[in-house]
Design a protein around this motif. Structure first.
Motif, PDB file in Angstrom:
ATOM      1  N   GLY A  58      -4.266   7.669  -9.241  1.00  0.00           N
ATOM      2  CA  GLY A  58      -3.285   6.591  -8.572  1.00  0.00           C
ATOM      3  C   GLY A  58      -1.897   7.209  -8.319  1.00  0.00           C
ATOM      4  N   THR A  66      -1.202   9.096  -2.528  1.00  0.00           N
ATOM      5  CA  THR A  66      -1.861   8.250  -1.627  1.00  0.00           C
ATOM      6  C   THR A  66      -1.595   8.767  -0.244  1.00  0.00           C
ATOM      7  OG1 THR A  66       0.427   7.041  -1.426  1.00  0.00           O
ATOM      8  CG2 THR A  66      -1.267   6.044  -3.041  1.00  0.00           C
ATOM      9  N   THR A  86       0.833  -0.996   1.359  1.00  0.00           N
ATOM     10  CA  THR A  86       1.037  -0.036   0.128  1.00  0.00           C
ATOM     11  C   THR A  86      -0.282  -0.307  -0.537  1.00  0.00           C
ATOM     12  OG1 THR A  86       3.434  -0.239   0.042  1.00  0.00           O
ATOM     13  CG2 THR A  86       2.297   0.567  -1.992  1.00  0.00           C
ATOM     14  N   THR A  98      -2.254   0.296  -4.258  1.00  0.00           N
ATOM     15  CA  THR A  98      -2.093   0.611  -5.693  1.00  0.00           C
ATOM     16  C   THR A  98      -3.272   0.542  -6.493  1.00  0.00           C
ATOM     17  OG1 THR A  98      -1.227  -1.601  -6.131  1.00  0.00           O
ATOM     18  CG2 THR A  98       0.452   0.113  -5.460  1.00  0.00           C
TER      19      THR A  98
END
Length: 120
Positions: free
Chosen positions: A55, A58, A69, A71
């Motif tokens: 995580g 990206t 975005t 997540t």
């Protein structure tokens, strides 16, 4: 059995925002990279956002950088995509995808998709 269930799609005016979610099950969520991929009728699938298994890393398609975005929440085995300042060209079916490894080069599982519509 891998299960990926998207939600959160809807209709929004240009400049608006949406938050998509993907509930994952059937595998160790924290061990795999995940991605959001979109598809418009008559066009191929376009990966728009990728997140590694940790995580922390990206990657985004140039067309969505600064506006979307991605997540992940390992505790809840859930993936999210924040879509901001939406444009008409962002309208598509958005799919949640599971990679075959922790890096996200290839994917082997997909959700059913959730529709995002952007219009005045």
């Amino acid at each position: 059995e891998v299960q990926l269930v998207e939600s959160g799609g809807g209709s929004v005016q240009p400049g608006g925002s949406l938050r998509l979610s993907c509930a994952a099950s059937g595998f160790s969520f924290s061990n795999y990279a995940m991605a959001w991929v979109r598809q418009v009728l008559g066009k191929g699938r376009e990966p728009v956002a990728i997140i590694d298994s940790g995580g922390s890393t990206t990657n985004y398609a140039d067309s969505v950088k600064g506006r979307l975005t991605i997540t992940s929440d390992n505790a809840k085995s859930t993936l999210h995509l924040e879509l901001n300042n939406l444009k008409p060209e962002d309208a598509a079916v958005y799919y949640c995808a599971k990679a075959v490894d922790s890096f996200g080069n290839y994917y082997d599982s997909w959700g059913q998709g959730t529709q995002v519509t952007v219009s005045s």
